[in-house]
Design a protein around this motif. Structure first.
Motif, PDB file in Angstrom:
ATOM      1  N   GLU A   4       0.824  -1.207   0.000  1.00 38.27           N
ATOM      2  CA  GLU A   4       0.000   0.000   0.000  1.00 38.27           C
ATOM      3  C   GLU A   4       0.857   1.255   0.000  1.00 38.27           C
ATOM      4  OE1 GLU A   4      -3.711   1.970   2.520  1.00 38.27           O
ATOM      5  OE2 GLU A   4      -2.840   0.060   3.144  1.00 38.27           O
ATOM      6  N   GLU A   7       2.460   1.741  -3.412  1.00 35.54           N
ATOM      7  CA  GLU A   7       1.490   2.263  -4.371  1.00 35.54           C
ATOM      8  C   GLU A   7       1.229   3.754  -4.139  1.00 35.54           C
ATOM      9  OE1 GLU A   7      -1.876  -0.250  -3.869  1.00 35.54           O
ATOM     10  OE2 GLU A   7      -1.037  -1.893  -5.058  1.00 35.54           O
ATOM     11  N   THR A   8       1.173   4.162  -2.869  1.00 34.75           N
ATOM     12  CA  THR A   8       0.955   5.573  -2.548  1.00 34.75           C
ATOM     13  C   THR A   8       2.076   6.434  -3.106  1.00 34.75           C
ATOM     14  OG1 THR A   8      -0.273   5.060  -0.525  1.00 34.75           O
ATOM     15  CG2 THR A   8       0.728   7.241  -0.662  1.00 34.75           C
ATOM     16  N   TYR A   9       3.307   6.016  -2.880  1.00 34.41           N
ATOM     17  CA  TYR A   9       4.441   6.815  -3.341  1.00 34.41           C
ATOM     18  C   TYR A   9       4.617   6.748  -4.855  1.00 34.41           C
ATOM     19  CZ  TYR A   9       5.697   7.555   1.554  1.00 34.41           C
ATOM     20  OH  TYR A   9       5.694   7.926   2.873  1.00 34.41           O
ATOM     21  N   GLU A  10       4.269   5.637  -5.473  1.00 31.94           N
ATOM     22  CA  GLU A  10       4.337   5.555  -6.931  1.00 31.94           C
ATOM     23  C   GLU A  10       3.298   6.482  -7.564  1.00 31.94           C
ATOM     24  OE1 GLU A  10       6.572   4.187  -8.937  1.00 31.94           O
ATOM     25  OE2 GLU A  10       7.649   3.763  -7.069  1.00 31.94           O
ATOM     26  N   HIS A  11       2.131   6.581  -6.916  1.00 28.98           N
ATOM     27  CA  HIS A  11       1.119   7.523  -7.407  1.00 28.98           C
ATOM     28  C   HIS A  11       1.630   8.950  -7.285  1.00 28.98           C
ATOM     29  CE1 HIS A  11      -2.803   9.243  -8.270  1.00 28.98           C
ATOM     30  NE2 HIS A  11      -2.714   9.956  -7.174  1.00 28.98           N
ATOM     31  N   LEU A  12       2.292   9.274  -6.179  1.00 23.67           N
ATOM     32  CA  LEU A  12       2.866  10.608  -6.010  1.00 23.67           C
ATOM     33  C   LEU A  12       3.906  10.878  -7.092  1.00 23.67           C
ATOM     34  CD1 LEU A  12       3.249  13.237  -4.391  1.00 23.67           C
ATOM     35  CD2 LEU A  12       4.886  11.994  -2.954  1.00 23.67           C
ATOM     36  N   ARG A  13       4.739   9.881  -7.392  1.00 24.37           N
ATOM     37  CA  ARG A  13       5.758  10.067  -8.422  1.00 24.37           C
ATOM     38  C   ARG A  13       5.103  10.350  -9.784  1.00 24.37           C
ATOM     39  NH1 ARG A  13      10.995   8.748  -8.045  1.00 24.37           N
ATOM     40  NH2 ARG A  13      10.617   7.372  -6.254  1.00 24.37           N
ATOM     41  N   ALA A  14       4.005   9.654 -10.056  1.00 22.75           N
ATOM     42  CA  ALA A  14       3.307   9.868 -11.324  1.00 22.75           C
ATOM     43  C   ALA A  14       2.690  11.262 -11.374  1.00 22.75           C
ATOM     44  CB  ALA A  14       2.236   8.795 -11.512  1.00 22.75           C
ATOM     45  N   GLU A  15       2.117  11.710 -10.241  1.00 18.91           N
ATOM     46  CA  GLU A  15       1.545  13.053 -10.181  1.00 18.91           C
ATOM     47  C   GLU A  15       2.617  14.116 -10.388  1.00 18.91           C
ATOM     48  OE1 GLU A  15      -2.099  14.039  -9.295  1.00 18.91           O
ATOM     49  OE2 GLU A  15      -1.813  12.283 -10.570  1.00 18.91           O
ATOM     50  N   ARG A  95      -1.916  13.533   1.103  1.00 15.15           N
ATOM     51  CA  ARG A  95      -2.967  14.018   0.217  1.00 15.15           C
ATOM     52  C   ARG A  95      -2.515  15.326  -0.413  1.00 15.15           C
ATOM     53  NH1 ARG A  95      -6.886  14.633   4.385  1.00 15.15           N
ATOM     54  NH2 ARG A  95      -5.843  12.890   5.354  1.00 15.15           N
TER      55      ARG A  95
END
Length: 455
Positions: A4, A7-15, A95
């Protein structure tokens, strides 16, 4: 690192790669429940701080509202060279901030270089009580109801006028009203909208009694998440108001009118999701565990008041006739009691009505859980509820009516020492002493009005 978290940090990297996030604020809630921290580039956060933590000065958890520190706290910054502890981000709290485009925020837990937690940190104090519940197979769910006053003046105008002559955003009592909100609605609509975009789930919103007063209620959640949302909300409301040229205050008592409360709703569930406080077969729907839990609130309330009402101004709200509790008792759907029992089944809960808008949510919720655990562990009997006005009953034991009284109860409490530890007790006692000393050095408007000419 869990899946989890990854996934949170990978989403941040994508953002960040898409240009939607440029910076990450790493923040720790301080003794007052304010957010203190630093802005990091996304790359530095992901490559370093997310895994190894980020250094911040130890004095951040040993200051008063003016950011003054000194001897007497458990953390003595002056005598230890103003060194650092390490802030370890909690990925569950990450967030983006709609009112601060390009910015994400993550809350952090403080640890010493040895890796040991900073035991006086508000988040750690709450987590300790949640761990005690978990040992009994219980989980705490909480909701906080914050009220605030809004003014048409900006923060700078309010400061320059010494907070005199401010213009409230409504002109009269608009409690539950659907009219008379023209000067208030544009600001609070933006607050509602952007808090929802930040991940908070709004349930209700309405104007309140004092001119310019408003309340937004968000859906309950696990206790730590609720407290994290609470501090984000307070910080965000002030930033949004400033951007709109308005000022808001959460102080418990701005003037002689209605004060700002922070009623805390608290319920327990089993780790299997069962309603631990409810028993449909009982005459009142309450389980024996809930009766002990409520009895613990009453037994500890005077000793723990300091964690719910931490400032001198807190006690200006807790006065007779102020629609805030002054006595110690409980009642079923009785708003004159400090502990109100409401709901049924999974929604059966207590509403703690002592905290004001200045309460640190981590400490207030921790105090309520610790009190309830005291009642459960000692199987305390629950006295009869108050069916009428508990404030008018002279036989009802009184809450501390001043910070000085609350400090004495806290410092001499055997229960507080047992459940929170001597270090936490002494640290927050010093915070109260610092508040009292600052006030005692100050000459107030009240003194000038009474004494300038007539004494």
């Amino acid at each position: 690192m869990t899946t989890e978290t990854t996934e949170t940090y990978e989403h941040l990297r994508a953002e960040a790669a898409a240009g939607r996030v440029e910076e990450v604020i790493v923040a720790v809630p301080d003794l007052q429940g304010r957010l203190q921290g630093s802005r990091l580039s996304v790359s530095h956060f992901l490559d370093e701080a997310a895994h190894s933590g980020f250094g911040a000065c130890v004095y951040l958890l040993a200051t008063d509202v003016e950011m003054d520190t000194g001897p007497g706290y458990a953390i003595d910054a002056w005598n230890t060279g103003f060194g650092d502890f390490t802030l370890h981000p909690d990925p569950a709290s990450l967030r983006t901030l709609p009112w601060d485009p390009g910015t994400a925020l993550v809350l952090a837990d403080a640890t010493w270089p040895s890796g040991a937690p900073v035991d006086i940190a508000p988040r750690h104090i709450l987590r300790t009580q949640l761990d005690r519940l978990a040992q009994r197979g219980l989980t705490a769910y909480a909701g906080t109801e914050l009220e605030f006053l809004t003014f048409r003046d900006s923060y700078r105008q309010a400061w320059e006028s010494c907070y005199h002559g401010l213009e409230p955003a409504t002109r009269y009592n608009v409690d539950y009203a659907l009219q008379g909100l023209g000067d208030l609605e544009p600001l609070v609509r933006r607050i509602r909208r952007e808090m929802t975009r930040a991940g908070l789930t709004m349930e209700t919103a309405r104007a309140e009694v004092h001119p310019g007063q408003y309340e937004i209620v968000f859906r309950y959640d696990e206790a730590m998440t609720t407290c994290d949302n609470h501090v984000l909300f307070k910080n965000g409301v002030k930033e949004i108001a400033a951007q709109e040229g308005h000022a808001v205050t959460f102080m418990p008592k701005f003037d002689e009118g209605e004060g700002n409360s922070c009623h805390i709703h608290l319920s327990l569930r089993g780790t299997d999701g069962s309603a631990a406080l409810a028993d449909p077969a009982s005459h009142d729907g309450m389980s024996d565990l809930m009766r002990h839990f409520v009895a613990g609130q009453l037994a500890c309330l005077a000793d723990f008041t300091l964690l719910m009402a931490p400032n001198i101004n807190s006690y200006k709200r807790l006065q007779p006739g102020a629609f805030a509790p002054t006595g110690i008792g409980w009642g079923r759907d009785n708003r004159t009691c400090p502990v109100r029992v409401i709901g049924s089944g999974h929604s059966l809960r207590i509403e703690h009505r002592v905290p004001g808008g200045d309460a640190n949510p981590y400490l207030a919720v921790a105090a309520a859980i610790a009190a309830g655990m005291h009642g459960i562990e000692n199987r305390l009997p629950l006295p009869a509820p108050h069916a009428s006005n508990a404030l008018a009953d002279p036989a009802v034991p009184r809450l501390p009516s001043t910070l000085t009284e609350a400090l004495h109860r806290w410092e001499t409490s055997e229960i507080a020492a047992k459940v929170f530890g001597d270090t936490v007790v002494s640290h927050y006692a010093q915070a109260a002493r610092t508040e009292l000393a600052a006030f005692e050095r100050t000459v107030t408007d009240w003194e000038r009005v009474r004494g300038f000419e007539r004494l």
